[in-house]
Design a protein around this motif. Sequence first.
Motif, PDB file in Angstrom:
ATOM      1  N   ILE A  90       9.783  67.354   4.540  1.00  0.00           N
ATOM      2  CA  ILE A  90      10.343  68.472   4.839  1.00  0.00           C
ATOM      3  C   ILE A  90      11.408  68.246   6.043  1.00  0.00           C
ATOM      4  O   ILE A  90      12.381  68.267   5.941  1.00  0.00           O
ATOM      5  N   ILE A  91      10.769  67.570   6.926  1.00  0.00           N
ATOM      6  CA  ILE A  91      11.764  67.312   8.263  1.00  0.00           C
ATOM      7  C   ILE A  91      12.411  65.783   8.233  1.00  0.00           C
ATOM      8  O   ILE A  91      12.688  65.314   9.232  1.00  0.00           O
ATOM      9  N   GLY A  92      12.465  65.142   7.094  1.00  0.00           N
ATOM     10  CA  GLY A  92      13.383  63.941   7.042  1.00  0.00           C
ATOM     11  C   GLY A  92      12.593  62.654   7.094  1.00  0.00           C
ATOM     12  O   GLY A  92      13.283  61.547   7.261  1.00  0.00           O
ATOM     13  N   VAL A  93      11.305  62.902   7.243  1.00  0.00           N
ATOM     14  CA  VAL A  93      10.589  61.479   7.563  1.00  0.00           C
ATOM     15  C   VAL A  93      10.606  60.563   6.357  1.00  0.00           C
ATOM     16  O   VAL A  93      10.949  59.522   6.367  1.00  0.00           O
ATOM     17  N   ASN A  94      10.284  61.128   5.138  1.00  0.00           N
ATOM     18  CA  ASN A  94      10.108  60.423   4.075  1.00  0.00           C
ATOM     19  C   ASN A  94      11.443  59.847   3.540  1.00  0.00           C
ATOM     20  O   ASN A  94      12.121  58.860   3.130  1.00  0.00           O
ATOM     21  N   VAL A 130      13.622  64.473  15.546  1.00  0.00           N
ATOM     22  CA  VAL A 130      13.227  65.958  15.234  1.00  0.00           C
ATOM     23  C   VAL A 130      12.481  66.192  16.564  1.00  0.00           C
ATOM     24  O   VAL A 130      12.602  67.458  17.108  1.00  0.00           O
ATOM     25  N   VAL A 131      11.574  65.288  16.919  1.00  0.00           N
ATOM     26  CA  VAL A 131      10.636  65.795  18.087  1.00  0.00           C
ATOM     27  C   VAL A 131      11.695  65.959  19.331  1.00  0.00           C
ATOM     28  O   VAL A 131      11.574  66.953  20.154  1.00  0.00           O
ATOM     29  N   LEU A 146      15.149  73.845   9.650  1.00  0.00           N
ATOM     30  CA  LEU A 146      16.373  73.508   9.330  1.00  0.00           C
ATOM     31  C   LEU A 146      17.083  72.194   9.686  1.00  0.00           C
ATOM     32  O   LEU A 146      17.816  71.358   8.903  1.00  0.00           O
ATOM     33  N   ALA A 147      16.453  71.752  10.904  1.00  0.00           N
ATOM     34  CA  ALA A 147      17.129  70.307  11.469  1.00  0.00           C
ATOM     35  C   ALA A 147      16.452  69.267  10.476  1.00  0.00           C
ATOM     36  O   ALA A 147      17.368  68.352  10.078  1.00  0.00           O
ATOM     37  N   GLY A 148      15.317  69.381  10.069  1.00  0.00           N
ATOM     38  CA  GLY A 148      14.693  68.508   9.177  1.00  0.00           C
ATOM     39  C   GLY A 148      15.386  68.528   7.723  1.00  0.00           C
ATOM     40  O   GLY A 148      15.545  67.333   7.263  1.00  0.00           O
ATOM     41  N   VAL A 149      15.504  69.566   7.072  1.00  0.00           N
ATOM     42  CA  VAL A 149      16.402  69.606   6.004  1.00  0.00           C
ATOM     43  C   VAL A 149      17.748  68.989   6.086  1.00  0.00           C
ATOM     44  O   VAL A 149      18.145  68.097   5.211  1.00  0.00           O
ATOM     45  N   SER A 150      18.344  69.228   7.272  1.00  0.00           N
ATOM     46  CA  SER A 150      19.832  68.555   7.375  1.00  0.00           C
ATOM     47  C   SER A 150      19.408  67.121   7.336  1.00  0.00           C
ATOM     48  O   SER A 150      20.291  66.243   6.845  1.00  0.00           O
ATOM     49  N   LEU A 151      18.508  66.585   7.888  1.00  0.00           N
ATOM     50  CA  LEU A 151      18.228  65.172   8.088  1.00  0.00           C
ATOM     51  C   LEU A 151      17.936  64.623   6.493  1.00  0.00           C
ATOM     52  O   LEU A 151      18.384  63.473   6.224  1.00  0.00           O
ATOM     53  N   ASN A 152      17.285  65.466   5.964  1.00  0.00           N
ATOM     54  CA  ASN A 152      16.885  64.940   4.384  1.00  0.00           C
ATOM     55  C   ASN A 152      18.160  64.668   3.629  1.00  0.00           C
ATOM     56  O   ASN A 152      18.484  63.656   2.746  1.00  0.00           O
TER      57      ASN A 152
END
Length: 325
Positions: A90-94, A130-131, A146-152
Amino acid sequence: MRKNNSSIFLIGLFFLLLSFLLSLLLGSVGIKPTSLFLSLIRGEKTTETNIFMYSRLPRTLASLSSGFALALSGAMLQKVLGNRLAAPGIIGVNSGAGLMVVVAFVLGAVSPWTVSISAFVGALVSSLFVVILSRKIRAGRSTLLLAGVSLNYIFGALSDVLCTLYPKETAMSGDFKVGGFSSVSMPRLLPAVLLIALSSMVAFSFSKDLEVLSLGDDEASALGMNTKRMRLVFIVLSSILAGAAVSFSGLMGFVGLLIPNGVKWVTKGDGSYYLSLSALFGAAFVTICDTLSRLVFSPYEVPVGVILALIGGPVFLFMVVRGKR
């Protein structure tokens, strides 16, 4: 409470064993346990033993390891970030891990160790971003999400650009983006499993610190904890777990979101118990979904990432709506 916790743990072990056996035996070609056992004992090379050794066994170990790592990573991220919607997918890690794997393909560095390390670097960079963002702007839960979704989207777009510019070098990235275990082999799996095992042991050894950190920075500092250092430790551990899983499974979402929240729903256990249950049910869940992906449209196979998205998407939407209320 302890009796209830023990029962849930035993149920998790049962589902893990059941998913393991079903994954080994079921597929487009069924395997009979008795004949397989006798062939292995006698050292005979039959069709069943070849399917078992070179397809079913690596695939089953891969699905178990991936579910274990992604669920454990999601459980730690939710505690560290104080957000039940936080998860590697969700937050762009994957997607960060996936981008670095595509970069490794472009550079021709396709050895198992290189791919695993590249995935870890990508996951770590996106996690730290993100942190740091959340601390700098004092972001709320919705802003962080939303920041994580943007990173995705950003990392996904960059991956697509590289695949367009270097189609030959990134020919393997199509299956990688969907997520699945059809092309997993033991040499490719081994480095990632070692990283998952080592980081998991460290994570469980710090489980009490994770609970203290989840109380909030003020309370954790009052108890003598260096919150910045411990938060960095858990972010790194989560990144190793997610990156290692992504390196052989591809971009599979929702595991790190659904399983930890499901564990919180059925039990109030904290610390190592919460982490253990998340990892246990995560391994069983992904393995069962992978088995279904082979059976539902047999002899055709649906990538397990599609199955997870069909299950996880509606549940995620429900959690967002429920949280809004």
